[in-house]
Design a protein around this motif. Structure first.
Motif, PDB file in Angstrom:
ATOM      1  N   GLY A  52      45.032  39.914  39.518  1.00 35.22           N
ATOM      2  CA  GLY A  52      43.819  40.722  39.400  1.00 35.22           C
ATOM      3  C   GLY A  52      42.619  40.096  40.076  1.00 35.22           C
ATOM      4  O   GLY A  52      41.552  40.692  40.124  1.00 35.22           O
ATOM      5  N   THR A 102      46.894  45.795  34.242  1.00 33.99           N
ATOM      6  CA  THR A 102      45.717  45.033  33.807  1.00 33.99           C
ATOM      7  C   THR A 102      45.678  44.972  32.276  1.00 33.99           C
ATOM      8  O   THR A 102      46.324  45.786  31.601  1.00 33.99           O
ATOM      9  N   GLU A 112      43.282  45.829  30.475  1.00 37.24           N
ATOM     10  CA  GLU A 112      42.698  47.099  30.030  1.00 37.24           C
ATOM     11  C   GLU A 112      43.796  48.179  29.935  1.00 37.24           C
ATOM     12  O   GLU A 112      43.882  48.909  28.937  1.00 37.24           O
ATOM     13  N   THR A 125      40.041  43.293  33.699  1.00 37.40           N
ATOM     14  CA  THR A 125      40.736  43.656  34.938  1.00 37.40           C
ATOM     15  C   THR A 125      41.731  42.563  35.342  1.00 37.40           C
ATOM     16  O   THR A 125      42.416  42.692  36.356  1.00 37.40           O
TER      17      THR A 125
END
Ligand code: FAD
Length: 490
Positions: free
Chosen positions: A60, A99, A101, A124
């Protein structure tokens, strides 16, 4: 599979691969690929290995130590590995590019009553990256680092062989482990055990699980394509509080009593921001409310409760503790309602974000400025001493700085904020001195971010030559030509 070749093409079309949150400059590579499944990754890594091409693994790109930034060779990115599903045993199988999230959102929709505890603040970050750095975060105080939540991994090894490991199936015994794909691996013996929260060097415990060698290996032992992750039962209530003591003594008194509170308080996270952080937030106001004017410190606390009665108990006990340490409950923020909790979460996230923004601003005039944040940890009961030492190192050098972090784990981030080239050199010295102070106090130079390219040199502060050689031997047993993670050689 998407791929790009040619240094110029990569620089033009994939600038995002050449920057991460460390703000280190100078990254470049000759090729990049985004496999969409494990087979494509096997093919790409086999080809690269056959051709002797060094490979940097990219996730990420929220890393702070520059481990994902290439120095030539090719980049293999996990960002297209997005498969996610619930397994029959209740665990989650997630592609490395999912991710945090996306993982949290999937879990809240598909695994009612459960959650994924690792919370490395920056949502993220990818599943693969958080495993490769053994990321922690606020909740690690109760739930431990990422390692504890990894039940299985699929890894494409340097050379292209596929390794599937499940926790519990292959153990080191007296530092030796024999595995059908990996052969015999031997861990070096250490002068002292690694501290409990540690992200510096490979994980090395005498009788550990083989999977733990790969967790925290920062992209040097293979490309993680998929992970089986465990979940924890969701408590009925989660309470977030931000307390603002007006005196440093009150903060340390409150911290010490909370550190040893145990049940029934069930504290999940115990975090701190010092006076410099509060001033910094006041001078960089965003949309969030500003901390009270007289606040000298901020203590951020997250606790959980299993019933209404438990919640009531916690709130009463916390009130008493605040009063006993002269920290007014009236100026505290937070509660258990989602909006109250979000306010605290945003406030907590605003600080590292503002620090990174400030570095980006300084880079406009001095492009070589990058992030200078310490990541050391010591025994939590010695945190005050470590904080005072870190602070005086930065003050002696006349540097602008803020200090915040995961106080409950004895783990702080002292961030120097250099504004010109000469301050940058001083910041570099300060970071090294702060890391050395942590080691001198029996702690680690890095507790969660890993060493990446920026802090690789700190290995020598913490490990002997023999110990470092032992880690190299392990690496070469898996990757004889050191093709994976170029620039991460000690
Ligand atoms: C505002 C902010 C707050 C943060 N707070 C925290 C915090 O509280 N706790 C914390 O631990 N971290 C924190 N971080 C740092 C960062 O989020 C973590 O280090 C995270 O684990 C990095 O994940 P990533 O996917 O972005 O990895 P990247 O940055 O892409 O890579 C990090 C390292 O992992 C390797 N890697 C990545 N993917 C793989 C893979 N699939 N297989 C093998 N190796 C791989 C890379 O080669 C590199 O060495 C914070 C960052 C920011 C910007």
């Amino acid at each position: 599979m998407r791929s790009v070749t040619g240094r110029e093409n990569v620089s033009e079309m994939c600038t995002d691969l050449l920057q991460d949150e460390s703000n280190l400059s100078g990254a470049w590579c000759e090729a990049a690929a985004w496999p969409e499944n494990t087979n494509e990754a096997v093919e790409y890594i086999s080809d690269s290995s056959r051709n002797g091409i060094p490979l940097t693994v990219s996730g990420g790109l929220t890393g702070i130590a520059g481990g994902a930034l290439p120095e030539g060779g090719a980049v293999i990115s996990s960002s297209a590995l997005k498969d996610i599903r619930r397994l029959d045993n209740g665990n989650i199988s997630a592609g490395a590019g999912v991710t945090i999230e996306e993982l949290n959102s999937f879990v809240s929709k598909n695994s009612e009553g459960f959650f994924y505890p690792p919370d490395p603040t920056e949502e993220t970050a990818s599943v693969g990256g958080t495993i490769a750095t053994d990321a922690s975060g606020a909740d690690s105080f109760l739930y431990g680092a990422t390692r504890k939540w990894v039940a299985g991994l699929q890894i494409v090894l340097p050379g292209g062989k596929l390794l599937s490991i499940k926790r519990g199936l292959h153990m080191f015994k007296n530092r030796i482990c024999t595995h059908p794909v990996l052969g015999t691996l031997q861990l070096p013996s250490l002068r002292r055990e690694q501290p409990p929260k540690n992200a510096a060097g490979y994980h090395m415990r005498g009788d550990m699980d083989l999977i733990d060698l790969f967790i925290g290996s920062e992209g040097t032992l293979g490309f993680i394509t998929e992970a089986e992750l465990k979940l924890a039962p969701e408590p009925q209530y989660v309470i977030d509080l931000a307390v603002f003591p007006e005196k440093a003594e009150s903060f340390w008194e409150l911290f010490a009593s909370l550190l040893h509170a145990g049940e029934p308080l069930r504290i999940r996270a115990l975090e701190m921001m010092d006076d410099r952080c509060l001033d910094f937030l006041r001078s960089h106001p965003g949309e969030l409310p500003l901390p009270p004017v007289n606040a000298a410190f901020c203590l951020l606390l997250r606790a959980e409760a299993d019933s209404d009665e438990h919640l009531e108990n916690i709130l009463v006990t916390l009130d008493e503790m605040l009063i006993a340490s002269n920290s007014s409950p009236e100026t505290a923020w937070g509660g258990f309602e989602p909006s109250e909790r979000k306010r605290i979460k945003d406030f907590r996230h605003a600080l590292p974000e503002a620090v990174n923004h400030c570095i980006t601003e300084s880079r406009r005039e001095y492009p070589s400025i990058h992030k200078f944040g310490s990541d050391g940890a010591v025994e939590p009961s010695r945190l005050e001493e470590y904080y005072v030492r870190s602070r005086s190192i930065l003050e002696e050098k006349g540097l602008p700085f803020v200090i915040f972090g995961h106080a409950g784990d004895g783990h702080i981030h002292a961030n120097a904020l250099p504004e010109n080239s000469s301050q940058m050199l001083l910041a570099d010295c300060a970071m090294r001195e702060i890391a050395a102070a942590a080691v001198e106090m029996g702690g680690t130079v890095s507790a969660e971010h890993g060493l990446g390219k920026m802090k690789l040199d700190y290995l020598k502060l913490m490990y002997s030559e023999n110990e470092i050689r032992g880690m190299e031997t392990i690496r070469r047993a898996i990757d004889p030509d050191c093709l994976m993670g170029p620039g991460l050689e000690s």
